[in-house]
Design an enzyme around this catalytic site. Structure first.
Site, short mmCIF file in Angstrom:
data_model
loop_
_atom_site.label_atom_id
_atom_site.label_comp_id
_atom_site.label_asym_id
_atom_site.label_seq_id
_atom_site.Cartn_x
_atom_site.Cartn_y
_atom_site.Cartn_z
CB CYS A 143 5.41 6.69 5.74
SG CYS A 143 4.92 5.27 6.64
CG ASP A 199 -2.35 -2.35 10.89
OD1 ASP A 199 -1.59 -1.98 9.99
OD2 ASP A 199 -3.06 -1.56 11.55
CE LYS A 203 -0.67 1.98 16.43
NZ LYS A 203 -0.96 2.99 15.38
CG ASN A 204 -4.69 1.99 14.61
OD1 ASN A 204 -3.71 2.63 15.01
ND2 ASN A 204 -4.62 1.12 13.62
NE ARG A 264 0.46 4.55 5.98
CZ ARG A 264 0.54 4.16 7.25
NH1 ARG A 264 1.68 4.11 7.85
NH2 ARG A 264 -0.54 3.85 7.92
NE ARG A 319 4.74 4.58 15.63
CZ ARG A 319 4.19 4.40 14.42
NH1 ARG A 319 4.89 3.90 13.44
NH2 ARG A 319 2.94 4.74 14.20
C1 UD1 Z 1 -4.91 3.33 9.34
C2 UD1 Z 1 -4.28 2.71 10.56
C3 UD1 Z 1 -3.14 1.78 10.16
C4 UD1 Z 1 -3.62 0.77 9.12
C5 UD1 Z 1 -4.34 1.46 7.98
C6 UD1 Z 1 -5.00 0.47 7.02
C7 UD1 Z 1 -4.65 4.38 12.28
C8 UD1 Z 1 -4.06 5.41 13.17
N1 UD1 Z 1 -3.81 3.77 11.44
O1 UD1 Z 1 -3.91 4.13 8.71
O2 UD1 Z 1 -2.67 1.10 11.33
O3 UD1 Z 1 -2.51 0.06 8.61
O4 UD1 Z 1 -5.38 2.33 8.46
O5 UD1 Z 1 -5.86 -0.38 7.70
O6 UD1 Z 1 -5.82 4.07 12.36
N2 UD1 Z 1 -4.64 6.86 0.93
C9 UD1 Z 1 -4.58 7.78 -0.11
N3 UD1 Z 1 -4.92 9.09 0.15
C10 UD1 Z 1 -5.33 9.49 1.39
C11 UD1 Z 1 -5.40 8.56 2.42
C12 UD1 Z 1 -5.06 7.24 2.17
O7 UD1 Z 1 -4.21 7.42 -1.22
O8 UD1 Z 1 -5.62 10.68 1.56
C13 UD1 Z 1 -4.26 5.44 0.67
C14 UD1 Z 1 -3.05 5.00 1.49
O9 UD1 Z 1 -1.84 5.34 0.85
C15 UD1 Z 1 -3.26 3.51 1.58
C16 UD1 Z 1 -4.79 3.38 1.65
O10 UD1 Z 1 -5.30 4.61 1.13
O11 UD1 Z 1 -2.80 2.88 0.41
C17 UD1 Z 1 -5.37 3.15 3.02
O12 UD1 Z 1 -4.82 4.07 3.91
P1 UD1 Z 1 -5.60 4.62 5.19
O13 UD1 Z 1 -6.81 3.78 5.48
O14 UD1 Z 1 -5.80 6.07 5.06
O15 UD1 Z 1 -4.51 4.35 6.33
P2 UD1 Z 1 -4.32 5.21 7.62
O16 UD1 Z 1 -5.63 5.81 8.00
O17 UD1 Z 1 -3.14 6.08 7.49
#
Ligand code: UD1
Length: 418
Positions: A117, A305, A22-23, A122, A397
């Site tokens: 969320c 995850d 999915k990711n 996030r 999902r």
């Molecule tokens: C992706 C995955 C999700 C997984 C996560 C962590 C997809 C579609 N989803 O989510 O399944 O659980 O990686 O492995 O690939 N953060 C910030 N600012 C930002 C972006 C992130 O502070 O602009 C923080 C988030 O709150 C979190 C951490 O960084 O604490 C990691 O998040 P991130 O790697 O961005 O997760 P996703 O990409 O949303």
């Protein structure tokens, strides 16, 4: 709302085939916004998030987005509408992945903020800041990220924190930018490397994806390509843990064990008898499991995850384990539900302390998010008696035909239509 009903305890046997990740497929679908020619993705999982991303792409004006089993075709075209509306984005945070491609292709984007969320704040500040560094003007208006630019220009960007979709968004945006973009402190997840393979097949020049430093040389246009999506390492890990929690022998096929090294090592530390082959993991029923501590850390360490599923497993292991969630701030919501099934778990800040083994008993429980629902399935399969998991839409999902796959392994599990 559908529920999942399990009559436990179940003993699993046989083989299960893992679906595409999915990711990986979600960013690859978003990348279709960058591409002029037709796109064909194979090994696409039949999960709700893929349908949602297909709706997002159609809303953005891509015609001919057709899902046929595990094949996804996106016809040649150009996005017309630069807006990803709240109604779609609120159901799937990964919709933010269209921001970089829209800016790169159209020079305009309006993408609803994903908002709060269930598993923490996030934010998407790192995505926005980095796109500004490439010359985009971005404001937040009425709950939307509103961006515009002429042509994005290459930049040197160092992420303050590793972000998976942030890395992907910038990598995609840089493909059509003017000049060279260097991204530092990138996330290392295999889904990022898979996206780069797809982009490069379309004519992009991305180097270093899967390492901390990615370099992208912008090109004027991208053509379509065909690409096979990598297997879902989280689905594979979930089945392995389900087998261990039920002391079962199964073979998890069509997976990529090289993406699960930290997970396999941790499970072996617990005493699991796993035989790792090139594209399969055989789980053999063995003696009792031992508790082992775990900290979730970005790839290649143990994934957040799989934290919830591992917690369900640790309720079956001998001894005390400390499970620390370091990636997200509020991702222990399954603890309360596991406790209702008889687990002995105490939460201390970001850590859950699990005292095992606990005789789990089936109960009505509620899924709070995607991976929490997988955790409750693992617990329900191991528990004595009936477990009903409310809000099954969470599991749909990200897991393809979850109850069918477990039925085929011999579990007494069914969907109750709501
Ligand atoms: C992706 C995955 C999700 C997984 C996560 C962590 C997809 C579609 N989803 O989510 O399944 O659980 O990686 O492995 O690939 N953060 C910030 N600012 C930002 C972006 C992130 O502070 O602009 C923080 C988030 O709150 C979190 C951490 O960084 O604490 C990691 O998040 P991130 O790697 O961005 O997760 P996703 O990409 O949303």
């Amino acid at each position: 709302m559908d529920k999942i009903r399990i009559e436990g305890p179940c003993r699993l046997r046989g083989r299960v085939r893992i679906s595409g990740a999915k990711n990986a497929v979600l960013p690859e679908m978003a990348a279709a916004l960058l591409v002029e020619g037709p796109v064909t993705l194979t090994n696409v999982p039949a999960v709700r998030d893929v349908e949602t991303m297909a709706k997002v792409l159609r809303h953005l004006g891509l015609r001919d987005v057709a899902l046929e089993g595990s094949l996804l075709r996106i016809g040649a075209g150009e996005p017309g509408e630069p807006e990803a509306p709240y109604a779609l984005v609120k159901t799937m945070r990964a919709s933010i992945l269209v921001l970089g491609p829209l800016l790169a292709r159209l020079g305009r984007a309006r993408v609803s903020l994903p908002g709060g969320c269930a598993i923490g704040a996030r934010p998407v500040d790192l995505h926005i800041e980095a796109l500004r560094r490439m010359g985009a003007t971005i404001t937040i208006e009425h709950g939307y990220v509103v961006g515009s630019c002429r042509r994005l220009r290459g930049a040197e960007i160092s992420f303050d924190k590793k972000t998976v979709t942030g890395t992907e968004n910038l990598m995609m945006a840089a493909c059509l930018a003017e000049g060279r973009t260097a991204l530092e402190n990138c996330a290392l997840e295999p889904e990022i490397a898979d996206l780069a393979r797809f982009l490069n097949a379309c004519g992009a020049r991305v180097e270093g994806a899967g390492t901390g430093r990615i370099e992208v040389h912008g090109v004027p246009r991208l053509a379509g390509a065909e690409h096979r999506v990598i297997p879902d390492r989280i689905e594979a890990g979930t089945f392995v843990m389900a087998a261990l929690a039920t002391r079962s022998g199964i073979t998890v096929e069509a997976c990529e064990p090289a993406h699960l090294v930290a997970v396999v090592d941790k499970l072996k530390e617990c005493g699991a008898d796993l035989r790792v082959e090139r594209d399969a993991i055989e789980v053999r029923p063995d003696g009792p499991l031992r508790a082992a501590n775990v900290v979730t850390v970005p790839y290649p360490a143990f994934p957040t995850d799989l934290q919830a599923q591992y917690m369900a497993l640790m309720t079956r292991a001998e001894g005390v384990s400390i499970i620390t969630e370091s990636v997200f701030e509020n991702r222990l919501m399954h603890v309360g539900e596991l406790r209702r099934m008889g687990a002995r778990i105490v939460v201390d800040g970001q850590a859950a302390i699990v005292a095992g083994p606990s005789p789990l008993s089936g109960a009505p429980v509620m899924a709070s998010d995607l991976r929490a629902s997988a955790c409750l399935i693992v617990a329900g399969l191991a528990a004595q008696g009936e477990t009903t998991i409310d809000r099954a839409y969470h599991i749909d999902r990200g897991y393809e035909r979850v109850e069918r796959k477990f039925q085929e392994l011999g579990a007494r599990i069914e969907r109750v239509r709501g």
